[in-house]
Design a protein around this motif. Structure first.
Motif, PDB file in Angstrom:
ATOM      1  N   LYS A   1       0.819  -1.204   0.000  1.00 21.55           N
ATOM      2  CA  LYS A   1       0.000   0.000   0.000  1.00 21.55           C
ATOM      3  C   LYS A   1       0.857   1.260   0.000  1.00 21.55           C
ATOM      4  O   LYS A   1       0.506   2.255  -0.602  1.00 21.55           O
ATOM      5  CB  LYS A   1      -0.938   0.014   1.201  1.00 21.55           C
ATOM      6  CG  LYS A   1      -2.123  -0.889   1.036  1.00 21.55           C
ATOM      7  CD  LYS A   1      -3.154  -0.622   2.086  1.00 21.55           C
ATOM      8  CE  LYS A   1      -4.378  -1.466   1.830  1.00 21.55           C
ATOM      9  NZ  LYS A   1      -5.490  -1.115   2.678  1.00 21.55           N
TER      10      LYS A   1
ATOM     11  N   PHE B   1       0.897   4.924  -2.920  1.00 20.95           N
ATOM     12  CA  PHE B   1       0.668   6.339  -2.634  1.00 20.95           C
ATOM     13  C   PHE B   1       1.793   7.186  -3.206  1.00 20.95           C
ATOM     14  O   PHE B   1       2.964   6.844  -3.080  1.00 20.95           O
ATOM     15  CB  PHE B   1       0.578   6.588  -1.124  1.00 20.95           C
ATOM     16  CG  PHE B   1      -0.556   5.893  -0.452  1.00 20.95           C
ATOM     17  CD1 PHE B   1      -1.860   6.146  -0.829  1.00 20.95           C
ATOM     18  CD2 PHE B   1      -0.323   4.978   0.552  1.00 20.95           C
ATOM     19  CE1 PHE B   1      -2.919   5.504  -0.212  1.00 20.95           C
ATOM     20  CE2 PHE B   1      -1.372   4.326   1.178  1.00 20.95           C
ATOM     21  CZ  PHE B   1      -2.679   4.593   0.792  1.00 20.95           C
TER      22      PHE B   1
ATOM     23  N   ASP C   1      -0.021  12.214  -1.451  1.00 23.34           N
ATOM     24  CA  ASP C   1      -0.969  11.437  -0.654  1.00 23.34           C
ATOM     25  C   ASP C   1      -0.344  10.990   0.659  1.00 23.34           C
ATOM     26  O   ASP C   1      -0.990  11.037   1.708  1.00 23.34           O
ATOM     27  CB  ASP C   1      -1.455  10.208  -1.426  1.00 23.34           C
ATOM     28  CG  ASP C   1      -2.446  10.553  -2.521  1.00 23.34           C
ATOM     29  OD1 ASP C   1      -3.006  11.669  -2.493  1.00 23.34           O
ATOM     30  OD2 ASP C   1      -2.653   9.710  -3.401  1.00 23.34           O
TER      31      ASP C   1
ATOM     32  N   ARG D   1      -0.288  13.812   3.030  1.00 20.65           N
ATOM     33  CA  ARG D   1      -1.639  14.083   3.541  1.00 20.65           C
ATOM     34  C   ARG D   1      -2.049  13.043   4.585  1.00 20.65           C
ATOM     35  O   ARG D   1      -2.678  13.378   5.584  1.00 20.65           O
ATOM     36  CB  ARG D   1      -2.646  14.113   2.388  1.00 20.65           C
ATOM     37  CG  ARG D   1      -4.051  14.428   2.808  1.00 20.65           C
ATOM     38  CD  ARG D   1      -4.154  15.819   3.394  1.00 20.65           C
ATOM     39  NE  ARG D   1      -5.512  16.030   3.896  1.00 20.65           N
ATOM     40  CZ  ARG D   1      -5.819  16.722   4.966  1.00 20.65           C
ATOM     41  NH1 ARG D   1      -4.886  17.342   5.647  1.00 20.65           N
ATOM     42  NH2 ARG D   1      -7.059  16.833   5.365  1.00 20.65           N
ATOM     43  N   ILE D   2      -1.696  11.796   4.375  1.00 23.82           N
ATOM     44  CA  ILE D   2      -2.012  10.748   5.347  1.00 23.82           C
ATOM     45  C   ILE D   2      -1.323  11.035   6.673  1.00 23.82           C
ATOM     46  O   ILE D   2      -1.938  10.967   7.745  1.00 23.82           O
ATOM     47  CB  ILE D   2      -1.592   9.359   4.813  1.00 23.82           C
ATOM     48  CG1 ILE D   2      -2.483   8.959   3.638  1.00 23.82           C
ATOM     49  CG2 ILE D   2      -1.665   8.306   5.909  1.00 23.82           C
ATOM     50  CD1 ILE D   2      -1.967   7.763   2.863  1.00 23.82           C
TER      51      ILE D   2
ATOM     52  N   ILE E   1      -9.526   8.538   7.564  1.00 23.65           N
ATOM     53  CA  ILE E   1      -8.346   8.099   6.818  1.00 23.65           C
ATOM     54  C   ILE E   1      -8.659   6.797   6.074  1.00 23.65           C
ATOM     55  O   ILE E   1      -8.265   6.617   4.928  1.00 23.65           O
ATOM     56  CB  ILE E   1      -7.143   7.934   7.764  1.00 23.65           C
ATOM     57  CG1 ILE E   1      -6.779   9.289   8.380  1.00 23.65           C
ATOM     58  CG2 ILE E   1      -5.947   7.349   7.027  1.00 23.65           C
ATOM     59  CD1 ILE E   1      -5.782   9.227   9.506  1.00 23.65           C
ATOM     60  N   THR E   2      -9.414   5.921   6.721  1.00 19.71           N
ATOM     61  CA  THR E   2      -9.824   4.680   6.074  1.00 19.71           C
ATOM     62  C   THR E   2     -10.715   4.976   4.876  1.00 19.71           C
ATOM     63  O   THR E   2     -10.553   4.379   3.808  1.00 19.71           O
ATOM     64  CB  THR E   2     -10.567   3.773   7.069  1.00 19.71           C
ATOM     65  OG1 THR E   2      -9.708   3.501   8.172  1.00 19.71           O
ATOM     66  CG2 THR E   2     -10.996   2.478   6.420  1.00 19.71           C
TER      67      THR E   2
ATOM     68  N   GLN F   1     -10.863   7.730   3.029  1.00 17.54           N
ATOM     69  CA  GLN F   1     -10.168   8.406   1.941  1.00 17.54           C
ATOM     70  C   GLN F   1      -9.065   7.569   1.297  1.00 17.54           C
ATOM     71  O   GLN F   1      -8.893   7.607   0.080  1.00 17.54           O
ATOM     72  CB  GLN F   1      -9.545   9.704   2.440  1.00 17.54           C
ATOM     73  CG  GLN F   1     -10.554  10.803   2.624  1.00 17.54           C
ATOM     74  CD  GLN F   1      -9.873  12.112   2.898  1.00 17.54           C
ATOM     75  OE1 GLN F   1      -9.688  12.482   4.038  1.00 17.54           O
ATOM     76  NE2 GLN F   1      -9.502  12.803   1.859  1.00 17.54           N
ATOM     77  N   PHE F   2      -8.312   6.848   2.106  1.00 24.12           N
ATOM     78  CA  PHE F   2      -7.124   6.192   1.587  1.00 24.12           C
ATOM     79  C   PHE F   2      -7.141   4.665   1.717  1.00 24.12           C
ATOM     80  O   PHE F   2      -6.223   3.999   1.247  1.00 24.12           O
ATOM     81  CB  PHE F   2      -5.876   6.742   2.284  1.00 24.12           C
ATOM     82  CG  PHE F   2      -5.669   8.207   2.019  1.00 24.12           C
ATOM     83  CD1 PHE F   2      -5.155   8.638   0.814  1.00 24.12           C
ATOM     84  CD2 PHE F   2      -6.010   9.151   2.969  1.00 24.12           C
ATOM     85  CE1 PHE F   2      -4.963   9.980   0.562  1.00 24.12           C
ATOM     86  CE2 PHE F   2      -5.822  10.500   2.730  1.00 24.12           C
ATOM     87  CZ  PHE F   2      -5.298  10.919   1.520  1.00 24.12           C
TER      88      PHE F   2
ATOM     89  N   ASN G   1      -5.907  19.188  -0.661  1.00 24.66           N
ATOM     90  CA  ASN G   1      -5.535  17.780  -0.712  1.00 24.66           C
ATOM     91  C   ASN G   1      -6.618  16.864  -0.155  1.00 24.66           C
ATOM     92  O   ASN G   1      -6.456  15.665  -0.157  1.00 24.66           O
ATOM     93  CB  ASN G   1      -4.249  17.547   0.080  1.00 24.66           C
ATOM     94  CG  ASN G   1      -3.089  18.282  -0.513  1.00 24.66           C
ATOM     95  OD1 ASN G   1      -3.103  18.584  -1.692  1.00 24.66           O
ATOM     96  ND2 ASN G   1      -2.089  18.576   0.283  1.00 24.66           N
TER      97      ASN G   1
ATOM     98  N   LYS H   1      -9.732  14.854  -0.360  1.00 26.16           N
ATOM     99  CA  LYS H   1     -10.576  14.293  -1.416  1.00 26.16           C
ATOM    100  C   LYS H   1     -12.060  14.368  -1.076  1.00 26.16           C
ATOM    101  O   LYS H   1     -12.889  14.507  -1.950  1.00 26.16           O
ATOM    102  CB  LYS H   1     -10.187  12.843  -1.681  1.00 26.16           C
ATOM    103  CG  LYS H   1      -8.791  12.698  -2.210  1.00 26.16           C
ATOM    104  CD  LYS H   1      -8.435  11.245  -2.372  1.00 26.16           C
ATOM    105  CE  LYS H   1      -7.003  11.095  -2.809  1.00 26.16           C
ATOM    106  NZ  LYS H   1      -6.602   9.692  -2.878  1.00 26.16           N
TER     107      LYS H   1
END
Length: 96
Positions: free
Chosen positions: A5, A9, A13, A16-17, A31-32, A34-35, A90, A92
Motif C-alpha cells: 500500500k 501512494f 498522498d 496528507r495521510i 483516513i480509512t 479516503q485512503f 488535498n 478528497k
C-alpha cells in the motif's frame, strides 16, 4: 501488505495521510474512507516513515486523544475537520 500500500501512494498522498494522522480532529475512520488504510495499517505506516521518537510521540498523543476514534467522540461532533478549514486542496472528501 503495508509495504504494498505504501508503494501505491504518491508523495502528496503520503504527506496528507501523515498530516491527517497527526491532526486531533481527524478520526481513523476518515483516513480509512479516503485512503483505504485501517488503523493497524496506519500505525505500521507511521512506524515505517517516522523517526522512532516521533512515532512514540504520535502514539502517546493518539492514545490520549478522544477524537481519533469515531466511537469515542462526543456525539455532537460529526465532522472531521474544522469549520474554518473549508479550502483543503488535498482533501478528497471536500471535493464531493
Amino acid at each position: 501488505m503495508v509495504k504494498k500500500k505504501l508503494n501505491t501512494f504518491n508523495d502528496r498522498d503520503l504527506d496528507r495521510i501523515i498530516e491527517m494522522a497527526w491532526e486531533d480532529r481527524t478520526p481513523f475512520e476518515a483516513i480509512t474512507l479516503q485512503f483505504g488504510l485501517t488503523e493497524g495499517e496506519l500505525r505500521k505506516l507511521m512506524h515505517k516513515v517516522l523517526r522512532p521518537s516521533s512515532y512514540r510521540n504520535w502514539r502517546s498523543r493518539i492514545e490520549q486523544c478522544k477524537t481519533k476514534h469515531a466511537s469515542r467522540r462526543i456525539q455532537g461532533i460529526t465532522r472531521f475537520k474544522c469549520s474554518r478549514q473549508r479550502i483543503i486542496t488535498n482533501n478528497k472528501i471536500s471535493k464531493r
